[in-house]
Design a protein around this motif. Structure first.
Motif, short mmCIF file in Angstrom:
data_model
loop_
_atom_site.label_atom_id
_atom_site.label_comp_id
_atom_site.label_asym_id
_atom_site.label_seq_id
_atom_site.Cartn_x
_atom_site.Cartn_y
_atom_site.Cartn_z
N SER B 323 0.86 -1.19 0.00
CA SER B 323 0.00 0.00 0.00
C SER B 323 0.89 1.23 0.00
O SER B 323 1.95 1.26 0.63
CB SER B 323 -0.91 0.01 1.22
N LEU B 324 0.46 2.24 -0.74
CA LEU B 324 1.31 3.40 -0.91
C LEU B 324 0.75 4.61 -0.18
O LEU B 324 0.82 5.73 -0.68
CB LEU B 324 1.44 3.73 -2.40
N THR B 325 0.16 4.40 0.97
CA THR B 325 -0.39 5.55 1.68
C THR B 325 0.76 6.45 2.09
O THR B 325 1.86 6.00 2.37
CB THR B 325 -1.14 5.13 2.94
N VAL B 326 0.46 7.72 2.13
CA VAL B 326 1.50 8.70 2.41
C VAL B 326 1.38 9.13 3.86
O VAL B 326 0.30 9.28 4.39
CB VAL B 326 1.33 9.91 1.48
N GLY B 327 2.52 9.33 4.48
CA GLY B 327 2.52 9.86 5.83
C GLY B 327 2.20 8.81 6.86
O GLY B 327 2.38 7.62 6.63
N PRO B 328 1.75 9.25 8.03
CA PRO B 328 1.50 8.29 9.11
C PRO B 328 0.39 7.32 8.71
O PRO B 328 -0.42 7.62 7.82
CB PRO B 328 1.05 9.16 10.28
N GLY B 329 0.33 6.19 9.35
CA GLY B 329 -0.67 5.19 9.00
C GLY B 329 -0.12 4.23 7.97
O GLY B 329 -0.82 3.37 7.46
N GLN B 330 1.16 4.39 7.66
CA GLN B 330 1.76 3.45 6.73
C GLN B 330 1.81 2.07 7.35
O GLN B 330 2.05 1.93 8.55
CB GLN B 330 3.17 3.89 6.42
N GLN B 331 1.58 1.08 6.52
CA GLN B 331 1.72 -0.28 7.03
C GLN B 331 3.19 -0.57 7.26
O GLN B 331 4.04 -0.07 6.56
CB GLN B 331 1.22 -1.26 6.00
N ASP B 332 3.46 -1.37 8.25
CA ASP B 332 4.84 -1.71 8.49
C ASP B 332 5.04 -3.20 8.38
O ASP B 332 4.14 -3.98 8.65
CB ASP B 332 5.26 -1.26 9.89
N ASN B 333 6.20 -3.55 7.97
CA ASN B 333 6.56 -4.95 8.00
C ASN B 333 7.88 -5.05 8.74
O ASN B 333 8.83 -4.36 8.43
CB ASN B 333 6.71 -5.48 6.58
N LYS B 334 7.91 -5.90 9.74
CA LYS B 334 9.06 -5.95 10.64
C LYS B 334 10.34 -6.31 9.89
O LYS B 334 11.39 -5.72 10.12
CB LYS B 334 8.74 -6.99 11.73
N ILE B 335 10.20 -7.25 8.95
CA ILE B 335 11.40 -7.70 8.24
C ILE B 335 11.95 -6.57 7.38
O ILE B 335 13.14 -6.25 7.42
CB ILE B 335 11.06 -8.92 7.37
#
Lengths: 151, 1106
Positions: B323-335
């Motif tokens: 997902s290419l959301t901008v700013g905060p609320g970005q999805q994170d992936n630990k790896i």
């Protein structure tokens, strides 16, 4: 359970997304749904019957007004020995979960099993069902299949 | 040594050494302590003790010898603070290290050695040669892995102590010692021992210099032992192991990184594990790599660059979110995150010629992705895979550029102009392509935010000569215009958000950063504010712009950037304020208020300006509303007041010396009321009055005591200038006019929010006025009355609490209850008055009394008993007195009153939002609910049990009881469960008959289910099983509330777990009931019923009858 598996590598299907359960409180009456039985485990594999497409939502017909339920299930293989057990599981689960007013018919989908008639006869005859459940071996096996659906 | 202590000492020794069962461990510990005390107090000397113990230390009986040595060792552990002579220590350590050969008495030898080696300098420590002797003996005698867990642990501690405290001794032994350590730790499995081994390796490795030959020959062996533990993974997870796993993993990481000599073995191992399919292994490897690369140094890592980059690229490209959301609320992936951290570390470690960064910049995948940006025309056309790739490349470039100024230069040189040109070219041929190409936009914003992180507000101009700064400077106007265009003209949310974000980054460079000029900053603000004013219909862009403005504002505040603050002030704050007062109706007022309050929260200076404007706006809208009942201005006032109470006042709570704000607000409202004597007659906005009261309460509550007194005085003067509030004795109730209603309500709000210490001079009059209003049926006055009684100090200057009580009870409520002994007349009077004179609103009086009772109860005052007694008497008198008083009382009125009295227990027991809580400075004694419970319960129990009266009265008693039970903490209920259960069951049966009681019935059922889940509660339930099951069997058919049915079934399910012998008789009945419940109209009830049925079926071996 038999030592050799009849169908060691079944095709596994994606579970269908359950339609969202209506919030408690709205509407006076929630329909009866097939989710009662799709959580059952296959006797051979630790998968649910829905994942194996033995049971689908479309194959369960509920007529609330006339208190009638018809379930059609599709064994994974034509010569699957477990078909009777699957049918019995469906029967027992529905007996325990539905109000007594319902008449339940459980059928093997036509043409999907070699001993279709035998299975249908065993599963839909009250006396035969009762007799089968007298056997502790069969009762235990059915209970084992049903346990996850009560959690 | 005195004879007595000597005998004493021998006894203690014998007690400890005696291994027969006659002495318990605690006795042995006690004698150990006693001996240690004797030693510490110099009652006996260590030498004499050893002499005394000689027999035990040397006997050929293995068990006694082991105990003897252990005793000496334990004693040494306990007297570690007592100074000992070097000679003594030398002989003792010689003895203990010698005993390493005695495997039957090993424990004592290990403990003793450890105790001596751990002694602090100043109390006598072992010498280097002693340490050497210990090590030699250790090497000769001990096979660590053949020992038990505890002994192994001791061994590792000895080794650790040797390496840590006596490195010289260790270094003289060189290879041999390292070999012994390898042998000792090989194959260790216990987590606690492992923790020690990892630490042991870490300090050992640090002892040897990088060039040490002897160690490097062992490095591989050591690492092979260590490496087999990576990644730390427990095959049998237990509850507390998670913490230990973290700890172990960290210790192992430190050991890995302890010497660069491990590098040739560690990096390949970690890279190999990184390619495993287990996510946790990947994360661990990345963490270790990040840590180790820094420790090993850039030069050593260089040869692994290719392998590292390809693994990292792989990890990031595979795991970056799509997902290419901008700013905060970005999805994170630990790896992906860990991989990016490592990437940045590697770039920072790079030497002058940037070998690693060059790998990235020249990478084929990255370059093709960037080249292909021009092919993504429209966001919707980009496939998920491409989105993920785009995101991954964006992040790689971001961390590369953010790593250092030099790397940022390199990245900008390679890509930036191309990207901006891409963005620009699309904008120019805009006639053909309605949207700009998303890829360029996205990467540009990523790069901008990366270089933003490099600029610290404290550092100044030297940056301006860097390549990236000059590039940014030359592209700045182009970028701004592209972003503005995207923000304004694009229809797609993700484009506009990217545009806003780009502009926000440009605007947030500090004021002394030259590449982005001040005029650019101002232009951006102007664009933003025009969106705020004009584009309010598009909620998503409006919000994002507002958030961007708020972030810019708080950044300016944080960096104290005066130049920018001035521009922000003029362009943003002033325009916003003008919004509030403007009559322009096109923009929704709620949005205006939201925008203004959010901007205000960035800075105290702005907030003060805004508060002034808010006050004016509130006054004008209230004024307008009062004059003509305009619903529009009522709505405005409501929004403003809500904003004030919910946002502005809480914000000021964290700021010192802001007391004035709340006070001015309160006074302003009172001024407004004072000035407006003309009120429109038909003001029916109850909600506005409530909101104003709420605002007033919060404002007064956050004032200091002095300001509160001022507000109170002001309010009282306005109140007393109003004729209808003047106190007369006649108690003629008057219809309040609208204005009077406002005045008394707001006055009540002030009273509710006062500090206990705020002194009101006119308490007497105030009380009388409040009670007058109360007898008019004005409920907020009841809250105020309760607050007065809760907070009034008992030694108040102008009026004592007793006096106030007397006024209340005698003059008003006392008409019904003349003191404690006269409840009967009081009750009948209240009944009579209800019907007869119609003068006084009896309901309101009861509610008022309930609040007074609550106030008194919360502060723990004795007088509460009077109130409670009155209520209880009312309930238990069953209306006998009323019948004697003539036929005028219809039973219906009586019932209403009784219901009000029963419900007053709910007022007394439950927590209230409106008053008497911590926010409004209530005096709250702990456990007040339990106290009331203990006070009321016996009386209610007695009267319910003996009550033979009509069911309505009984149901009232049950109602009161249910209120008390529901609000008492469960633990208190459990204590009385045996008495309560029969009553609760009874109450449920009676309460479930009436639809009006359904909430009470539900709450009561919840308490019952609470009892069912407690162990002690279950015992009581078992005793009353029949009753409870019969009751639940009825409740599962309760028509009026699904939750009751569901909970009742859940209770039944819980009951199936009670002992079989107690419940088996109910099985057929429960099953029969449940088979009918299976036909319930609600699915969730049916599902619970199925579960419950199964649970009950299973309690018997016979299974379910079918």
């Amino acid at each position: 359970m038999t030592s050799a598996l009849f169908n060691p590598n079944p095709v596994v299907y994606q579970k269908k997304d359950r339609r969202a359960r209506s919030r408690p409180g709205d509407g006076d009456f929630d329909e009866y749904a097939s989710e009662l039985i799709d959580q059952l485990e296959d006797p051979e594999h630790p998968l649910t019957l829905e994942e194996l497409k033995v049971i689908t939502e479309d194959a369960v017909e509920v007529d609330d007004k006339h208190s009638y339920v018809r379930v059609t299930f599709t064994p994974t293989l034509k010569h699957c020995d477990m078909s009777t057990i699957i049918g019995m599981c469906l029967r027992v689960k529905l007996l325990r979960s539905l109000p007594p007013r319902f008449k339940v018919d459980i059928k093997v989908a036509p043409g999907t099993h070699v001993t279709e008639d035998a299975v249908n006869k065993q599963v839909n005859d009250k006396e035969r069902v009762a007799a089968a459940l007298e056997s502790p071996y069969i009762a235990a096996m059915i209970d084992e299949c049903l346990t996850p659906s009560y959690e | 040594m005195g004879d007595s202590s000597s005998i004493n000492c021998v006894q203690h020794i014998e007690t400890y050494v005696d291994s027969s069962s006659s002495k318990s461990p605690s006795q042995q510990d006690a004698s150990l302590d006693a001996l240690a005390k004797l030693l510490l107090n110099d009652m006996i000397t260590l030498e004499s003790l050893v002499r005394e113990m000689e027999m035990y230390l040397t006997t050929s009986d293995n068990i006694i010898r082991a105990r003897g040595i252990l005793l000496l060792a334990e004693l040494l552990t306990r007297i570690s603070s007592k100074p000992l002579e070097n000679k003594t220590i030398h002989s003792l350590i010689g003895f203990f290290s010698d005993r390493f050969s005695d495997w039957r008495a090993l424990r004592g030898a290990l403990v003793g050695c450890l105790a001596l080696m751990r002694r602090k300098v100043g109390t006598g420590v072992i010498s280097g040669s002693d340490a050497n002797a210990v090590a030699q003996s250790f090497m000769q005698n001990l096979q660590v892995q053949s020992l038990g867990q505890h002994d192994r642990k001791l061994c590792f501690e000895i080794l650790e102590c040797l390496v840590d405290s006596y490195p010289d001794a260790v270094m003289t032994m060189e290879d041999e010692f390292v070999y012994v350590i390898c042998e000792a730790i090989d194959g260790e499995k216990d987590p606690q021992c492992l923790l020690l081994t990892f630490r042991l390796v870490e300090i050992l490795a640090r002892l040897y210099p990088e060039s040490s030959n002897s160690f490097s020959s062992y490095a591989e062996d050591l690492f092979n032992i260590l490496g087999s533990y990576f990644p730390i993974h427990f095959t049998h997870p237990k509850d507390e192991d998670d913490v230990k796993r973290e700890e172990l993993s960290r210790a192992l990481m430190l050991a890995f990184a302890s010497t660069p000599l491990f590098e040739p073995f560690a990096i390949p191992l970690l890279l190999e594990k990184l390619s495993s399919s287990l996510p946790s292994a990947k994360i661990e490897s990345l963490k270790y790599l990040s840590y180790c690369t820094v420790k090993y140094g850039g030069n050593r890592i260089q040869e692994h660059h290719d392998a590292l980059w390809s693994s990292l690229k792989d990890a990031i490209l595979t795991f970056a979110p799509s997902s290419l959301t901008v700013g905060p609320g970005q999805q994170d992936n630990k790896i992906a995150d860990e991989a990016l951290i490592l990437l940045q570390k590697l770039i920072q470690l790079d030497n002058g010629s940037f070998p690693f960064l060059k790998l990235i910049l020249k990478d084929v995948d990255i370059n093709t992705t960037l080249k292909s940006l021009s092919s993504y025309n429209n966001y919707d056309e980009i496939t998920v895979i491409d989105k993920q790739r785009l995101n991954a490349v964006g992040r790689i470039l971001y961390v590369s550029a953010a790593a250092s100024i030099a790397s940022c230069n390199a990245v900008f040189e390679s890509f930036f102009s191309e990207l901006v040109n891409g963005l620009q070219s699309v904008m120019q041929e805009k006639d053909y392509v309605p949207e700009p190409k998303f890829g360029y936009l996205y990467i540009c914003v990523d790069l901008l935010s990366a270089c933003r992180t490099l600029v610290k507000p404290t550092e100044i101009t030297y940056l301006d000569n860097e390549t990236w700064c000059t590039m940014l400077h030359s592209f700045c106007t182009m970028l701004t215009s592209s972003f503005v265009k995207t923000m304004k003209e694009s229809t797609h949310n993700i484009y506009t958000h990217s545009g806003v974000r780009g502009l926000q980054i440009l605007a947030s460079f500090p004021g002394n950063f030259l590449p982005v000029s001040k005029s650019t900053f101002e232009d951006i603000l102007v664009e933003f504010i025009s969106i705020i004013i004009l584009k309010f219909n598009n909620a998503s862009i409006w919000r994002s712009v507002l958030n961007a403005l708020v972030e810019i504002g708080s950044l300016i505040e944080k960096s104290n950037d005066l130049e920018k603050m001035a521009s922000f002030d003029v362009i943003v704050v002033d325009r916003m304020l003008a919004l509030l007062s403007s009559d322009d109706l096109s923009m929704p007022f709620s949005l205006k208020v939201e925008a203004v309050s959010k901007i205000g929260m960035t800075n105290l200076k702005y907030m003060l300006k805004i508060v002034q404007e808010l006050n004016t706006a509130i006054s004008t809208s209230l004024h307008k509303y009062w004059l003509d009942g305009n619903s529009n201005s009522a709505e405005h006032a409501m929004l403003l007041l809500e904003c004030y109470a919910d946002k502005v006042l809480p914000w000021f709570q964290n700021i010192k010396d802001a007391d004035n704000v709340a006070m001015h607000f309160a006074l302003r409202v009172w001024d407004e009321i004072e000035e407006n004597t003309l009120f429109c007659d038909s003001l029916n906005e109850k909600k506005l009055l409530e909101t104003t009261m709420n605002g007033m309460k919060h404002a007064v509550a956050s004032c200091s005591e002095n300001s509160q007194s001022m507000i109170l005085d002001k309010a009282f003067s306005i109140l007393s200038s109003c004729t209808s509030f003047q106190v007369d004795e006649s108690m003629q109730p008057a219809e309040f006019s609208c204005r009077e209603e406002w005045i008394i309500s707001l006055f009540d709000s002030v009273i509710i929010a006062l500090h206990p210490n705020t002194q009101g001079k006119n308490m007497k009059e105030i009380l009388q006025i409040i009670m007058r209003a109360l007898s008019n049926g004005h409920i907020p006055s009841a809250h105020a009355l309760g607050s007065v009684f809760n907070k009034m100090p008992s030694d108040m200057q102008y009026i004592s609490l007793e006096e106030a009580m007397d006024i209340t009870f005698n003059k008003y409520i006392g008409r019904f209850s003349n003191g404690d002994n006269d409840n009967e007349t009081g009750v009948s009077n209240l009944r009579l008055s209800n019907v007869n004179d119609g003068l006084v609103n009896s309901h309101a009086i009861i509610v008022g009394l309930a609040w007074v009772g609550k106030g008194l109860l919360m502060r723990g005052h004795e007088k509460v008993k009077g109130v409670i007694k009155f209520f209880l008497y009312f309930l238990t008198s069953n209306g006998h007195s009323s019948t004697s008083n003539g036929s005028m009382n219809s039973s219906e009125d009586c019932e209403d009153l009784m219901r009000a009295v029963a419900d007053s227990f709910s007022i007394i027991m439950s927590d209230s939002e409106a008053c008497l809580n911590r926010n409004f400075h209530a005096t709250i004694r702990p456990l007040y609910k339990q106290r009331l419970f203990n006070m009321v319960m016996p009386i209610l129990l007695k009267s319910i049990v003996k009550s033979d009266s009509p069911s309505t009265y009984k149901s009232m008693l049950h109602r009161a009881l249910a209120h008390v039970i529901c609000n008492t903490p469960l633990s208190a209920i459990l204590g009385e469960a045996s008495k309560l259960i029969p009553l609760m069951v009874d109450g449920l049966a009676i309460l479930s008959e009436d639809v009006q009681n359904r909430d009470i019935a539900y709450n009561l059922l919840l308490v019952l289910s609470g009892i069912l889940t407690d162990k002690n509660g279950q015992e009581v339930i078992v005793e009353n099983a029949y009753m409870v099951i019969m009751c639940l069997n009825k409740l599962v058919f309760y028509q009026h509330m699904m939750l009751v049915r569901e909970t009742a079934i859940q209770c039944l399910t819980a009951m199936s777990e009670l002992p079989y012998s107690k419940i088996y008789r109910f099985r057929p009945e429960v099953l029969q009931t449940l088979s009918r419940v299976l036909d319930d109209p609600k699915r969730s009830v049916r599902q619970e019923a199925v579960k419950c049925r199964q649970a009950w079926a299973l309690i018997s071996s016979r299974g379910l009858h079918i």
